[in-house]
Write a protein that holds these residues in place. Structure first.
Motif, short mmCIF file in Angstrom:
data_model
loop_
_atom_site.label_atom_id
_atom_site.label_comp_id
_atom_site.label_asym_id
_atom_site.label_seq_id
_atom_site.Cartn_x
_atom_site.Cartn_y
_atom_site.Cartn_z
N MET A 200 0.80 -1.22 0.00
CA MET A 200 0.00 0.00 0.00
C MET A 200 0.83 1.28 0.00
N ASP A 201 2.07 1.23 0.50
CA ASP A 201 2.92 2.43 0.41
C ASP A 201 3.15 2.81 -1.05
N GLU A 202 3.43 1.79 -1.86
CA GLU A 202 3.65 2.04 -3.29
C GLU A 202 2.36 2.56 -3.95
N VAL A 203 1.22 1.99 -3.56
CA VAL A 203 -0.08 2.44 -4.10
C VAL A 203 -0.30 3.91 -3.76
N HIS A 204 -0.01 4.28 -2.51
CA HIS A 204 -0.22 5.67 -2.10
C HIS A 204 0.72 6.63 -2.82
N ARG A 205 1.93 6.16 -3.14
CA ARG A 205 2.84 7.00 -3.94
C ARG A 205 2.26 7.23 -5.33
N ASP A 206 1.70 6.18 -5.93
CA ASP A 206 1.04 6.33 -7.24
C ASP A 206 -0.10 7.34 -7.16
N TYR A 207 -0.87 7.24 -6.08
CA TYR A 207 -2.00 8.16 -5.91
C TYR A 207 -1.53 9.61 -5.81
N GLU A 208 -0.48 9.79 -5.02
CA GLU A 208 0.03 11.16 -4.82
C GLU A 208 0.46 11.76 -6.15
N GLU A 209 1.17 10.96 -6.94
CA GLU A 209 1.64 11.41 -8.25
C GLU A 209 0.48 11.77 -9.17
N ALA A 210 -0.61 11.00 -9.07
CA ALA A 210 -1.75 11.18 -9.98
C ALA A 210 -2.79 12.18 -9.46
N GLY A 211 -2.59 12.65 -8.21
CA GLY A 211 -3.57 13.58 -7.65
C GLY A 211 -4.82 12.90 -7.11
N VAL A 212 -4.71 11.60 -6.78
CA VAL A 212 -5.83 10.87 -6.18
C VAL A 212 -5.73 11.02 -4.66
N ALA A 213 -6.83 11.39 -4.02
CA ALA A 213 -6.84 11.55 -2.56
C ALA A 213 -7.30 10.26 -1.90
N VAL A 214 -6.67 9.91 -0.78
CA VAL A 214 -7.12 8.80 0.06
C VAL A 214 -7.81 9.43 1.26
N ILE A 215 -9.09 9.09 1.46
CA ILE A 215 -9.88 9.73 2.50
C ILE A 215 -10.45 8.71 3.47
N GLY A 216 -10.86 9.18 4.63
CA GLY A 216 -11.56 8.35 5.59
C GLY A 216 -13.06 8.46 5.37
N LYS A 217 -13.80 7.58 6.00
CA LYS A 217 -15.25 7.53 5.80
C LYS A 217 -15.97 8.75 6.36
N ASP A 218 -15.31 9.51 7.24
CA ASP A 218 -15.92 10.72 7.80
C ASP A 218 -15.38 11.99 7.16
N ASP A 219 -14.73 11.84 6.00
CA ASP A 219 -14.15 13.00 5.32
C ASP A 219 -15.24 14.02 4.94
N GLU A 220 -14.84 15.30 4.96
CA GLU A 220 -15.78 16.39 4.64
C GLU A 220 -16.40 16.22 3.26
N SER A 221 -15.61 15.70 2.32
CA SER A 221 -16.13 15.56 0.95
C SER A 221 -17.31 14.60 0.89
N LEU A 222 -17.32 13.57 1.75
CA LEU A 222 -18.44 12.64 1.77
C LEU A 222 -19.67 13.26 2.42
N LYS A 223 -19.42 14.23 3.31
CA LYS A 223 -20.55 14.92 3.94
C LYS A 223 -21.31 15.79 2.93
N LEU A 224 -20.66 16.12 1.83
CA LEU A 224 -21.32 16.90 0.77
C LEU A 224 -22.35 16.06 0.01
N VAL A 225 -22.22 14.73 0.12
CA VAL A 225 -23.15 13.83 -0.59
C VAL A 225 -24.35 13.63 0.34
N LYS A 226 -25.33 14.52 0.19
CA LYS A 226 -26.48 14.45 1.11
C LYS A 226 -27.71 15.02 0.43
#
Length: 226
Positions: A200-226
């Motif tokens: 998963m460290d390698e996966v997260h490096r790929d995400y960082e390079e690509a601009g993909v965010a890793v979020i938790g289930k209580d992230d503010e962005s998910l609270k916008l889905v309502k």
């Protein structure tokens, strides 16, 4: 406020990827279903579930290759682009899994599939590996596209939230392709499980390079889905 039209993409939550009987079971694969069902209850503009849906003679199955280079999980092979033999890809071999028409290819019965708007089947071309729910990895040209990109663009989606199995393979490449397609992409960490958590460290490096965010289930962005 900038436009926000979110999609939920649940990747490959299928019997063969889950204990107790899956041929390619991801540890804890079933444990994410309550969270997935909670996400499915939310008003995402479009909710997609993807399925690996392989023919029995798929190139990624170790059983379709000769010994000694046919050990599931251990052996790698070189796949040539059937439309351009100069383009190649190294891929790992797997046990037979998610074969069309088998129990292993079915979505988990405890997943609230009735809340899903669209089921996208992938990996149907026996000649190529296809971890991403969008397309196989070949570029010149691409061999097999699922139609997911067109669907999301037609719906006017701006943001893609990715969950499912497995975090280090199909979730990873689906999220990276979502970002390439121009969607603001987030992976919901607690709603995934990995074949190999040490990757998963390698996966997260790929995400960082690509601009993909890793979020938790209580992230503010998910609270916008309502």
């Amino acid at each position: 406020m900038a436009s926000f039209k979110p999609a939920l993409v649940i990747v490959d939550v299928q019997e063969d990827f889950c204990p107790p009987n899956g041929s390619l079971a991801v540890q804890g694969g079933r444990d994410i279903v309550p969270l997935l069902n909670d996400l499915l209850d939310r008003p995402f503009a479009i909710k997609v579930a993807t399925k690996d849906f392989h023919p029995h003679d798929h190139i990624s199955f170790a059983s379709n290759h000769e010994a000694p280079n046919n050990k599931p999980f251990e052996s790698f092979i070189t796949i040539r682009n059937p439309l351009n033999l100069s383009e190649t890809q190294e891929t790992r071999l797997w046990p037979d899994h998610c074969v069309q028409g088998t129990k292993g290819s079915e979505l988990l019965p405890e997943l609230n599939v009735e809340k899903v708007h669209k089921i996208v089947e992938k990996g149907q071309d026996k000649r190529v590996e296809m971890y991403s729910a969008f397309a196989d990895p070949f570029k010149n040209p691409c061999v097999d596209k699922s139609g997911l990109a067109d669907l999301l663009h037609e719906e006017g989606v701006t943001d893609v939230f990715v969950a499912g199995l497995a975090a280090d393979y199909c979730v990873r490449y689906t999220a990276l392709d979502a970002a390439k397609e121009g969607f603001k992409t987030r992976v919901i960490e607690e709603a995934t499980r990995a074949v190999d958590p040490s990757a998963m460290d390698e996966v997260h490096r790929d995400y960082e390079e690509a601009g993909v965010a890793v979020i938790g289930k209580d992230d503010e962005s998910l609270k916008l889905v309502k």
